[in-house]
Motif scaffolding. Structure first.
Motif, short mmCIF file in Angstrom:
data_model
loop_
_atom_site.label_atom_id
_atom_site.label_comp_id
_atom_site.label_asym_id
_atom_site.label_seq_id
_atom_site.Cartn_x
_atom_site.Cartn_y
_atom_site.Cartn_z
N ASP A 204 0.84 -1.20 0.00
CA ASP A 204 0.00 0.00 0.00
C ASP A 204 0.88 1.26 0.00
N ILE A 205 1.99 1.23 0.74
CA ILE A 205 2.92 2.37 0.75
C ILE A 205 3.48 2.60 -0.64
N CYS A 206 3.89 1.52 -1.30
CA CYS A 206 4.46 1.64 -2.65
C CYS A 206 3.45 2.24 -3.62
N ASP A 207 2.21 1.80 -3.53
CA ASP A 207 1.18 2.31 -4.44
C ASP A 207 0.93 3.80 -4.22
N LYS A 208 0.94 4.23 -2.97
CA LYS A 208 0.60 5.61 -2.65
C LYS A 208 1.75 6.57 -2.92
N TYR A 209 2.98 6.12 -2.63
CA TYR A 209 4.11 7.05 -2.68
C TYR A 209 5.10 6.75 -3.81
N GLN A 210 4.78 5.79 -4.67
CA GLN A 210 5.60 5.47 -5.84
C GLN A 210 7.00 4.96 -5.43
N TYR A 211 6.99 3.86 -4.73
CA TYR A 211 8.21 3.16 -4.34
C TYR A 211 8.12 1.71 -4.80
N ASN A 212 9.27 1.08 -4.95
CA ASN A 212 9.35 -0.37 -5.11
C ASN A 212 9.84 -0.96 -3.80
N VAL A 213 9.54 -2.23 -3.56
CA VAL A 213 9.96 -2.86 -2.31
C VAL A 213 10.43 -4.28 -2.55
N THR A 214 11.46 -4.67 -1.84
CA THR A 214 11.90 -6.07 -1.78
C THR A 214 11.91 -6.49 -0.33
N TYR A 215 11.78 -7.80 -0.10
CA TYR A 215 11.66 -8.31 1.27
C TYR A 215 12.82 -9.22 1.61
N ASP A 216 13.20 -9.16 2.87
CA ASP A 216 14.30 -10.00 3.36
C ASP A 216 14.01 -10.28 4.83
N GLY A 217 15.02 -10.73 5.55
CA GLY A 217 14.81 -10.99 6.96
C GLY A 217 16.12 -11.19 7.70
N VAL A 218 16.01 -11.20 9.02
CA VAL A 218 17.18 -11.33 9.90
C VAL A 218 16.85 -12.33 11.00
N GLY A 219 17.77 -13.23 11.28
CA GLY A 219 17.56 -14.22 12.33
C GLY A 219 16.93 -15.48 11.76
N ASN A 220 17.76 -16.43 11.35
CA ASN A 220 17.27 -17.65 10.72
C ASN A 220 16.60 -18.58 11.73
N ALA A 221 15.55 -19.22 11.29
CA ALA A 221 14.92 -20.27 12.09
C ALA A 221 15.71 -21.56 11.95
N PRO A 222 15.58 -22.51 12.89
CA PRO A 222 16.20 -23.82 12.71
C PRO A 222 15.72 -24.45 11.40
N GLU A 223 16.55 -25.30 10.80
CA GLU A 223 16.20 -25.89 9.50
C GLU A 223 14.85 -26.58 9.54
N SER A 224 14.52 -27.21 10.64
CA SER A 224 13.25 -27.94 10.73
C SER A 224 12.05 -27.01 10.77
N SER A 225 12.30 -25.72 11.02
CA SER A 225 11.20 -24.75 11.12
C SER A 225 11.37 -23.60 10.14
N ALA A 226 12.09 -23.85 9.06
CA ALA A 226 12.39 -22.77 8.10
C ALA A 226 11.13 -22.16 7.51
N HIS A 227 10.02 -22.91 7.53
CA HIS A 227 8.78 -22.41 6.93
C HIS A 227 8.22 -21.19 7.63
N VAL A 228 8.64 -20.92 8.88
CA VAL A 228 8.10 -19.77 9.61
C VAL A 228 8.79 -18.47 9.23
N GLY A 229 9.90 -18.56 8.49
CA GLY A 229 10.60 -17.36 8.07
C GLY A 229 11.62 -16.87 9.08
N HIS A 230 12.06 -15.63 8.91
CA HIS A 230 13.06 -15.03 9.80
C HIS A 230 12.41 -14.49 11.07
N CYS A 231 13.23 -14.31 12.08
CA CYS A 231 12.74 -13.75 13.34
C CYS A 231 12.27 -12.32 13.13
N SER A 232 13.05 -11.51 12.44
CA SER A 232 12.66 -10.15 12.05
C SER A 232 12.49 -10.11 10.54
N GLN A 233 11.39 -9.58 10.07
CA GLN A 233 11.21 -9.40 8.63
C GLN A 233 11.66 -7.99 8.26
#
Length: 380
Positions: A204-233
């Motif tokens: 919604d921010i990108c649409d309103k203010y004309q920005y592009n966005v990419t996503y990443d994260g910090v803090g890996n989950a254990p391999e068995s729980s990788a589906h939950v993503g990073h601790c911080s997005q």
């Protein structure tokens, strides 16, 4: 801004009371382990993004205990850092954090750097932040009530309009990995979003203010729980070429707590001096290559080849290089190659630089210049 929101800005990085942040203390209770510590990973992530985008000025909104400045000042091209937080007492107690260390005097920067510490409200915008190339918000937005969050976004994306915005926030999906956990990670969080919720809000921010966005994260989950993503997005916003220019910000409205200039190496040599030094250095290196073409006792070095070296390209364009070579060296008739005497090329090149200089001194000076223009940080 509401009273709750004013109180929360000061703990936006999870630094004021890290023991109460589940993500920082989880490993004590058997939760995921983060090495390095999670807050260090966040700051390193932000620092590296700024470095990749060659940012020269940044405003860190919600700077907390000012820990991130230690990494921000390692960005080689950084020249201005503005730290903003609402907790004046905390800022007063941490203002020495922006001062140069002994290390900074022993290993001086290549460019000047000014660090400023501001006491101010993020729902308002100080004119001294106008022109900042980047804004960072690390573990900050989740401390704001919706009305204040909307104001902050309007000030940052609508008024300030930096070319880069980097923000991190807790990933609610990761919370299942914290033992005996309920609620939010920190007592002052107003919300914690899933990846889908966060990305929808960013869109919604990108649409309103004309920005592009990419996503990443910090803090890996254990391999068995990788589906939950990073601790911080994390979200990395870049302004589109079509975006409207930033609005003019009003008058200064923050209180300057402290300001400090960092030591740096002053390069007093002229552009011509640096170009002569680099051309001479690279010609000599090329003449040591036995595969070079020869022409009646001369090495033949293509002007394009010289221009391919980054230190030379950083100094001038190819037309200026040709002009310099024409005045100081012998060129082929078409002007596309430099002719360097085969037998006494060192003597000829020394004469082109001047009497009394030795190759050893040339190499040392050239190496110094190469270090000025090609510094690589250990954080890369």
């Amino acid at each position: 801004m509401t009273t709750d929101a004013r109180e929360c800005q000061s703990c936006c990085h999870g630094n004021r009371d890290p023991g109460s942040d589940v993500s920082e203390s989880a490993e004590i209770d058997g939760g995921p382990k983060f090495v390095p510590q999670l807050y260090v990973q966040r700051y390193s992530f932000v620092r590296n993004v700024l470095h990749q985008h060659l940012v020269t000025s940044v405003a860190d909104i919600g700077c907390g205990e000012c820990r991130m400045v230690t990494l921000l000042k390692t960005v080689p091209c950084m020249e201005s850092i503005s730290l903003v937080d609402l907790d004046k007492r905390l800022l007063e107690s941490k203002k020495d954090c922006i001062r140069p260390l002994i290390f900074d005097y022993l290993h001086q920067r290549e460019k000047p750097l000014c660090v400023r510490l501001f006491h101010g409200d993020a729902t308002e915008l100080d004119s001294r932040l106008q022109g900042c190339q980047a804004v960072t918000m690390v573990e900050f937005i989740e401390h704001l009530v919706p009305s204040d969050l909307q104001k902050v976004i309007e000030r940052v994306f609508g008024d300030l309009g930096p070319r880069l915005v980097v923000m991190t926030t807790p990933n609610a999906e990761f919370n299942v990995l914290f033992p005996n956990f309920t609620g939010f990670r920190h007592w002052d969080h107003k919300f914690e979003w899933s990846r889908t919720e966060f990305q929808s809000w960013c869109g919604d921010i990108c649409d309103k203010y004309q920005y592009n966005v990419t996503y990443d994260g910090v803090g890996n989950a254990p391999e068995s729980s990788a589906h939950v993503g990073h601790c911080s997005q994390a979200a990395i916003f870049t302004r589109t070429p079509e975006a409207s220019s930033a609005h003019t910000v009003g008058s200064p409205c923050y209180t300057l707590i402290a300001e400090c200039d960092h030591p740096y190496k002053e390069n007093k040599s002229t552009v011509e001096d640096r170009l002569a030094l680099e051309v001479q250095y690279h010609i000599r290196q090329l003449t040591l290559n036995s595969d070079l073409d020869e022409n009646e006792g001369h090495y033949v070095i293509a002007v394009e080849k010289l221009f391919s070296f980054r230190p030379i390209k950083n100094i001038c364009d190819i037309d200026k290089l040709r002009s310099y070579l024409h005045s100081c060296y012998t060129l082929t008739d078409d002007g596309e190659n430099v002719l360097v005497p085969h037998d006494d090329s060192d003597d000829d090149l020394e004469r082109s630089w001047g009497e009394g200089q030795s190759w050893d001194s040339h190499n040392v000076m050239s190496q110094n210049f190469k270090e000025w223009t090609e510094t690589e940080e250990a954080w890369d």
